[in-house]
Design an enzyme around this catalytic site. Structure first.
Site, PDB file in Angstrom:
ATOM      1  N   ASP A 165      42.564   2.433  97.669  1.00 48.57           N
ATOM      2  CA  ASP A 165      41.543   3.210  96.962  1.00 48.57           C
ATOM      3  C   ASP A 165      42.035   4.515  96.344  1.00 48.57           C
ATOM      4  O   ASP A 165      41.310   5.498  96.290  1.00 48.57           O
ATOM      5  CB  ASP A 165      40.357   3.503  97.905  1.00 48.57           C
ATOM      6  CG  ASP A 165      39.711   2.219  98.390  1.00 48.57           C
ATOM      7  OD1 ASP A 165      39.704   1.234  97.637  1.00 48.57           O
ATOM      8  OD2 ASP A 165      39.210   2.204  99.528  1.00 48.57           O
ATOM      9  N   HIS A 214      35.529  -0.145  93.617  1.00 48.15           N
ATOM     10  CA  HIS A 214      35.156   0.368  94.941  1.00 48.15           C
ATOM     11  C   HIS A 214      33.699   0.837  94.902  1.00 48.15           C
ATOM     12  O   HIS A 214      33.307   1.554  93.968  1.00 48.15           O
ATOM     13  CB  HIS A 214      36.077   1.523  95.340  1.00 48.15           C
ATOM     14  CG  HIS A 214      35.828   1.993  96.740  1.00 48.15           C
ATOM     15  ND1 HIS A 214      36.256   1.287  97.852  1.00 48.15           N
ATOM     16  CD2 HIS A 214      35.161   3.074  97.203  1.00 48.15           C
ATOM     17  CE1 HIS A 214      35.856   1.933  98.933  1.00 48.15           C
ATOM     18  NE2 HIS A 214      35.203   3.012  98.585  1.00 48.15           N
ATOM     19  N   GLU A 232      27.940  -2.087  89.688  1.00 53.06           N
ATOM     20  CA  GLU A 232      29.280  -2.690  89.646  1.00 53.06           C
ATOM     21  C   GLU A 232      29.336  -3.802  88.607  1.00 53.06           C
ATOM     22  O   GLU A 232      30.289  -3.907  87.827  1.00 53.06           O
ATOM     23  CB  GLU A 232      29.640  -3.282  91.017  1.00 53.06           C
ATOM     24  CG  GLU A 232      29.821  -2.254  92.105  1.00 53.06           C
ATOM     25  CD  GLU A 232      30.301  -2.878  93.406  1.00 53.06           C
ATOM     26  OE1 GLU A 232      31.245  -3.677  93.375  1.00 53.06           O
ATOM     27  OE2 GLU A 232      29.706  -2.583  94.465  1.00 53.06           O
TER      28      GLU A 232
HETATM   29  C1  GRF Z   1      32.076  -4.987  95.989  1.00 54.13           C
HETATM   30  O1  GRF Z   1      31.129  -4.096  96.512  1.00 54.13           O
HETATM   31  C2  GRF Z   1      33.316  -4.251  95.543  1.00 54.13           C
HETATM   32  O2  GRF Z   1      33.071  -2.959  95.075  1.00 54.13           O
HETATM   33  C3  GRF Z   1      34.120  -4.167  96.806  1.00 54.13           C
HETATM   34  O3  GRF Z   1      33.883  -5.390  97.470  1.00 54.13           O
HETATM   35  C4  GRF Z   1      32.618  -5.918  97.071  1.00 54.13           C
HETATM   36  C5  GRF Z   1      32.882  -7.288  96.573  1.00 54.13           C
HETATM   37  O4  GRF Z   1      31.699  -7.983  96.253  1.00 54.13           O
HETATM   38  N1  GRF Z   1      35.513  -3.894  96.544  1.00 54.13           N
HETATM   39  P1  GRF Z   1      31.799  -9.342  95.476  1.00 54.13           P
HETATM   40  O5  GRF Z   1      32.752 -10.256  96.253  1.00 54.13           O
HETATM   41  O6  GRF Z   1      32.331  -9.052  94.105  1.00 54.13           O
HETATM   42  O7  GRF Z   1      30.418  -9.888  95.437  1.00 54.13           O
END
Ligand code: GRF
Length: 211
Positions: free
Chosen positions: A155, A114, A184
């Site tokens: 979440d 998230h 991420e």
């Molecule tokens: C990311 O920001 C993730 O945290 C959220 O959705 C987005 C997905 O991005 N759950 P991607 O498809 O991995 O580029």
């Protein structure tokens, strides 16, 4: 030579798939002891399917609307995951709630990422750019990334790792999203690697990292 058993991962993603790609690259390089068994999406033409297909990973379009009864949908997903002998389910930008029988079967084996510091800026409706808009609007100075196990609610579930990202004066939601996304892409492979090496333990619903 030591032979490591590869954990089988099923990926659920609704869109772009950049987090999936970040994990896939480390699986391919051998840094993560896993095999991506399949990619499942609720969108028939999700861009994430192209990444999977380029890498000869089976893809499945599965949507609640394809089933008249909720339990048939849950059973279908469960059988699909079983057919790949799935050991870890990775929600990488998946916008739908995982049906509770699946959560029950894969308790502490479903991970979600998230783009904010939960429990803030999470829950139903907090996805994509909306999360970063809400963060900027609220005036908080710190946001970040949360990776957590999935329970029956959006979440929620035990937090595995969090990392902060500063909100800068004048940030647009897109600029903030881009900086959060960079984090991420570092954190998710790290968590998946640790999970596949059995270094993530649960004690009293809390996550303990083992060395
Ligand atoms: C990311 O920001 C993730 O945290 C959220 O959705 C987005 C997905 O991005 N759950 P991607 O498809 O991995 O580029």
């Amino acid at each position: 030579m030591e032979i490591t058993r590869l954990k089988k991962i099923a990926v659920f993603a609704s869109g772009r798939g950049s987090n999936f790609l970040a994990v896939l690259e480390q699986v391919k390089s051998g840094n993560i002891a896993a095999e991506i068994a399949c990619v499942i999406s609720d969108h028939a033409r999700a861009p994430v399917f192209e990444i999977a297909q380029r890498n000869n990973i089976p893809t499945h379009w599965v949507n609640r609307k394809q089933f008249s009864a909720a339990e048939d949908y849950a059973t279908f997903l469960m059988n699909l995951l079983e057919s790949y002998k799935t050991e870890l389910v990775l929600l990488a930008g998946y916008l739908k709630l995982v049906p509770s029988p699946v959560v029950e079967r894969y308790r502490y084996a479903i991970i979600n990422i998230h783009p904010a510091l939960l429990p803030n800026f999470g829950g139903k409706g907090f996805y994509g750019i909306r999360v970063h808009q809400a963060v900027i609007e609220s005036g908080v100075k710190i946001t970040g990334v949360t990776i957590h196990f999935v329970d029956e609610h959006y979440d929620r579930g035990s937090v595995i790792i969090q990392e902060q990202v500063f909100v800068l004066p004048g940030d647009t939601p897109e600029e903030l999203a881009a900086r959060v996304l960079t984090v991420e892409h570092q954190l998710l492979p790290k968590v998946v690697k640790a999970y596949c090496e059995d270094r993530i333990k649960i004690v009293d619903r809390k996550v303990i990292w083992e060395k």
